[in-house]
Enzyme design. Structure first.
Site, PDB file in Angstrom:
ATOM      1  N   TYR A 119     -38.011  -8.134 -39.420  1.00  0.00           N
ATOM      2  CA  TYR A 119     -37.000  -9.183 -39.582  1.00  0.00           C
ATOM      3  C   TYR A 119     -37.273  -9.916 -40.882  1.00  0.00           C
ATOM      4  CZ  TYR A 119     -34.392 -13.544 -38.661  1.00  0.00           C
ATOM      5  OH  TYR A 119     -33.550 -14.613 -38.738  1.00  0.00           O
ATOM      6  N   ASP A 141     -42.713  -8.949 -47.737  1.00  0.00           N
ATOM      7  CA  ASP A 141     -42.264 -10.174 -47.073  1.00  0.00           C
ATOM      8  C   ASP A 141     -43.452 -10.787 -46.328  1.00  0.00           C
ATOM      9  OD1 ASP A 141     -41.243 -12.158 -45.519  1.00  0.00           O
ATOM     10  OD2 ASP A 141     -39.597 -10.976 -44.674  1.00  0.00           O
ATOM     11  N   LYS A 185     -42.705 -20.496 -44.234  1.00  0.00           N
ATOM     12  CA  LYS A 185     -43.530 -21.041 -43.149  1.00  0.00           C
ATOM     13  C   LYS A 185     -44.696 -21.902 -43.628  1.00  0.00           C
ATOM     14  CE  LYS A 185     -42.072 -17.372 -39.978  1.00  0.00           C
ATOM     15  NZ  LYS A 185     -41.236 -17.917 -38.911  1.00  0.00           N
TER      16      LYS A 185
END
Ligand code: PLP
Length: 380
Positions: A151, A246, A274
């Site tokens: 994702y 990523d 994050k």
């Protein structure tokens, strides 16, 4: 998990849920908060402190979610609170650059030396979306490869579900994403280097980028097998494909730096999010100078943001990374996660429940199966 056993019920959370449902879609602002997969109605959090969160009814919980990654230091760390408070007194946002942006970039580069230039954005989604646009501009190619089960945020191009078990052209993974938009998204299989080779053979000179979670965290935790990432690096390099790592979830998570460092590869572009925002909305993409120099204002790839590099968010990120650098909590985090793993295994063994635990540092996921979990199909 309840920190104390005196459960106080959920009357207030229920009330808030009913009130919220009149105004917010499903009473939440991100679907995973709706508890759809686990049952029950959402709890409403009132505050967090250290490893605990407290809901509107006064129940205390040990927080294993940590806001899906950012709160690696626990909630309301006093140093971050005081840095952010001080920054807020100096104003919130100016539509002009601040020193904090340079400072956070310097801290990130101390851990990711391959990131020659960085651009801050407001979320992981923005980071991956912008990296894809940039890779397409740089290579003058259209197609991208992603891996089933990975994702990268909710950008149209990347919201592609895998075909079941076969390397296939992408199909829309969400209503509202037209097939034309994802026709250039190719789906490969995690831990299966041949699936990449097949795509490259099929579309030589058409693939702009390959984007991957170095340790997959969005199909449960799935670790890359020996040499998979190295071979991916070699293949992408040989074919002029921009490799986008990523690290939105893995960055500053298992160690101060990225998963790619201990896995021995380097992406052409890296995406972060994050932890680097310390709990505020921050994302970043960066990488090789010759690629990043194509981003406006240096180059023709447009990408912008009213609140990008916001000084309060930058300050939270700076203080968080400084604390991580100074205290090196990573061995302790891994030890705690390992204790959890051993506990899961012992209970499963006692009850004769099939169990596999995949873990990378503090990223941990139990799967109720006897088969090793190494890709999306086995995770499902
Ligand atoms: N990339 C990865 C690996 C993620 O785990 C996530 C979010 O969970 C994203 C990108 C998207 O980040 P955001 O939710 O900040 O848009």
């Amino acid at each position: 998990m309840m920190a104390e056993h005196n459960y106080k019920g959920n009357v207030q959370s229920q009330r808030l849920f009913e009130r919220g449902s009149k105004h917010l879609v499903g009473s939440v602002n991100s679907p995973v908060r709706a508890f759809g997969s686990v049952g029950g109605d959402p709890i409403f959090i009132q505050r967090g402190e250290g490893a605990y969160v407290y809901d509107a009814d006064g129940n205390a919980y040990i927080d294993y979610v940590a806001s899906y990654g950012p709160m690696i230091l626990g909630h309301a760390h006093p140093r971050v609170v005081s840095a952010v408070t001080e920054a807020a007194r100096a104003g919130f946002t100016f539509g002009a650059t601040t020193e904090q942006e340079i400072e956070l970039a310097e801290l990130i580069k101390s851990a990711f030396p391959g990131m020659d230039l960085i651009r801050f954005v407001n979320s992981g989604t923005e980071a991956t979306m912008s990296a894809i646009r940039l890779a397409r501009a740089y290579t003058k190619r259209k197609k991208i490869i992603k891996f089933s089960g990975c994702y990268h945020g909710h950008e149209d191009n990347l919201l592609v579900a895998a075909g079941s078990g076969v390397v296939t052209l992408g199909l829309p993974g969400s209503a509202g994403v037209p097939e034309e938009v994802v026709k250039d998204t190719l789906v490969a299989l995690y831990n299966d280097i041949d699936s990449i080779r097949e795509l490259i053979d099929r579309f030589p000179d058409e693939i702009a980028a390959c984007i991957i979670e170095p340790v997959a965290g969005n199909m449960g935790v799935v670790l890359p097998e020996q040499d998979f990432l190295k071979e991916l690096r070699q293949l992408t390099e040989a074919h002029g494909i921009v490799l986008i790592i990523d690290e939105v979830m893995t960055g500053f998570r298992s160690k101060f730096g990225g998963a790619q460092e201990h896995l021995g590869i380097e992406g052409d572009l890296v995406c972060l999010g994050k932890v680097i925002g310390g709990g505020f909305p921050v994302g970043a993409y960066g990488g090789r100078k010759d690629i990043m120099e194509m981003v406006a204002p240096l180059g023709p790839v447009y990408q912008a943001g009213t609140l990008s590099g916001n000084p309060i968010a930058m300050t939270a990120g700076i203080e968080t990374l400084r604390i991580l650098q100074e205290t090196d909590p990573y061995p302790a985090l891994a030890e705690t996660a390992e204790a959890l793993e051993q506990g899961f295994k012992q209970i499963a063994g006692d009850l004769d429940v099939p169990l596999q635990v995949n873990r990378s540092g503090s990223m941990i996921c139990p799967f109720l199966t006897r088969q090793p979990v190494r890709d999306f199909a086995s995770a499902q």
